[in-house]
Design a protein around this motif. Structure first.
Motif, PDB file in Angstrom:
ATOM      1  N   UNK A   1       0.756  -1.106   0.084  1.00 22.95           N
ATOM      2  CA  UNK A   1       0.125  -0.281  -0.169  1.00 22.95           C
ATOM      3  C   UNK A   1       0.784   1.213   0.027  1.00 22.95           C
ATOM      4  N   UNK A   2       0.895   2.172  -0.759  1.00 22.06           N
ATOM      5  CA  UNK A   2       1.527   3.406  -0.892  1.00 22.06           C
ATOM      6  C   UNK A   2       1.288   4.180   0.415  1.00 22.06           C
ATOM      7  N   UNK A   3       2.343   4.843   0.636  1.00 24.19           N
ATOM      8  CA  UNK A   3       2.301   5.714   2.076  1.00 24.19           C
ATOM      9  C   UNK A   3       1.391   6.923   1.754  1.00 24.19           C
ATOM     10  N   UNK A   4       0.730   7.109   2.808  1.00 26.47           N
ATOM     11  CA  UNK A   4      -0.227   8.203   2.987  1.00 26.47           C
ATOM     12  C   UNK A   4       0.419   9.506   2.605  1.00 26.47           C
ATOM     13  N   UNK A   5      -0.279  10.176   1.604  1.00 25.23           N
ATOM     14  CA  UNK A   5       0.162  11.468   1.452  1.00 25.23           C
ATOM     15  C   UNK A   5       0.303  12.465   2.576  1.00 25.23           C
ATOM     16  N   UNK A   6       1.061  13.303   2.909  1.00 26.70           N
ATOM     17  CA  UNK A   6       1.398  14.073   4.167  1.00 26.70           C
ATOM     18  C   UNK A   6       0.309  15.278   3.675  1.00 26.70           C
ATOM     19  N   UNK A   7      -0.140  15.761   4.706  1.00 27.45           N
ATOM     20  CA  UNK A   7      -0.920  17.171   4.624  1.00 27.45           C
ATOM     21  C   UNK A   7       0.070  18.399   4.197  1.00 27.45           C
ATOM     22  N   UNK A   8      -0.424  18.877   3.236  1.00 24.07           N
ATOM     23  CA  UNK A   8       0.440  19.847   2.950  1.00 24.07           C
ATOM     24  C   UNK A   8       0.750  21.078   3.826  1.00 24.07           C
ATOM     25  N   UNK A  35      13.786  -4.291  -9.385  1.00 19.90           N
ATOM     26  CA  UNK A  35      13.439  -5.361  -8.354  1.00 19.90           C
ATOM     27  C   UNK A  35      12.579  -6.455  -9.040  1.00 19.90           C
ATOM     28  N   UNK A  36      12.326  -7.410  -8.315  1.00 14.42           N
ATOM     29  CA  UNK A  36      11.477  -8.727  -8.648  1.00 14.42           C
ATOM     30  C   UNK A  36      10.503  -8.994  -7.623  1.00 14.42           C
ATOM     31  N   UNK A  37       9.628 -10.102  -8.145  1.00 17.04           N
ATOM     32  CA  UNK A  37       8.833 -10.788  -7.298  1.00 17.04           C
ATOM     33  C   UNK A  37       7.801  -9.964  -6.682  1.00 17.04           C
ATOM     34  N   UNK A  38       7.464 -10.148  -5.321  1.00 18.25           N
ATOM     35  CA  UNK A  38       6.359  -9.154  -4.685  1.00 18.25           C
ATOM     36  C   UNK A  38       6.963  -7.749  -4.418  1.00 18.25           C
ATOM     37  N   UNK A  39       8.070  -7.464  -4.407  1.00 15.32           N
ATOM     38  CA  UNK A  39       8.675  -6.048  -4.083  1.00 15.32           C
ATOM     39  C   UNK A  39       8.216  -5.403  -5.628  1.00 15.32           C
ATOM     40  N   UNK A  40       8.543  -6.117  -6.533  1.00  9.31           N
ATOM     41  CA  UNK A  40       8.026  -5.138  -7.850  1.00  9.31           C
ATOM     42  C   UNK A  40       6.609  -5.298  -7.862  1.00  9.31           C
ATOM     43  N   UNK A  41       5.971  -6.053  -7.796  1.00  3.07           N
ATOM     44  CA  UNK A  41       4.516  -5.904  -7.977  1.00  3.07           C
ATOM     45  C   UNK A  41       3.845  -4.961  -6.967  1.00  3.07           C
ATOM     46  N   UNK A  42       4.469  -4.872  -5.640  1.00  4.56           N
ATOM     47  CA  UNK A  42       3.800  -3.819  -4.791  1.00  4.56           C
ATOM     48  C   UNK A  42       4.305  -2.689  -5.490  1.00  4.56           C
TER      49      UNK A  42
END
Length: 189
Positions: A1-8, A35-42
């Motif tokens: 999951x991408x990191x949540x964007x910070x509040x400006x 990268x490869x595998x799960x790291x690449x997919x994420x």
């Protein structure tokens, strides 16, 4: 999951926000290609999501404002929108095939080249005009508007929705569908 964007922050303007996102997009491309595998997919999933929300916000907030600035900006913005549509179409193909598909490496490298060229066009031609013609306090308000647009944006590419109007008409149903898919994928992980 991408990191949540910070509040400006109180001094962050829309151009600074978008430049930071351009740098993050570059980082994610490097992670996907290196990268490869799960790291690449994420990393690829994070890249897809960031590109989708970033472009939607630009289409809803930034590009319409740029059209109103002094000078003939329509051709400039039409070119950016065409680039965004092409990137969405390429992303859609890459998503359908998956990171392990034949041709993914070549496709993601072509996408990287076009997305980074698109970002450089914005940075060189559109963003300086915003800073030149839009008051600093308004640019700071626009950072908040972009964050709000991103929070409500679809998380997958949808070619054909490259305008504020198109995003308003189809954006809500697509956002709901995309976010349900994201939740299912997250629960399955």
């Amino acid at each position: 999951m991408p990191e949540a964007p910070a509040t400006p922050g109180p001094n962050e303007d829309v151009v600074s926000l978008l430049l930071t996102q351009h740098a993050r997009i570059e980082e994610l491309f490097l992670l996907v290609t290196g990268s490869t595998g799960e790291t690449r997919a994420e990393a690829f999933n994070d890249l897809v999501r960031l590109l989708a929300v970033h472009e939607t916000a630009e289409e809803e907030v930034v590009h319409p404002l740029s059209r109103t600035l002094p000078g003939d900006n329509d051709a400039l913005i039409d070119e950016r929108l065409a680039e965004e549509r092409q990137a969405k179409e390429t992303l859609k193909v890459l998503i359908e095939g998956g990171v392990d598909a034949d041709g993914f490496d070549e496709g993601v490298l072509l996408l990287r080249t076009s997305v980074l060229a698109h970002a450089r066009h914005e940075e060189r031609y559109e963003f300086p005009r915003l800073r030149q013609h839009v008051p600093a306090d308004r640019l700071r308000q626009l950072a908040t508007a972009v964050r709000a647009a991103e929070a409500a944006a679809p998380t997958r590419p949808h070619p054909g929705a490259e305008s504020a109007t198109a995003n308003a008409v189809v954006g809500i149903p697509l956002t709901v569908i995309d976010r349900i898919r994201d939740a299912i994928r997250s629960a399955a992980d």
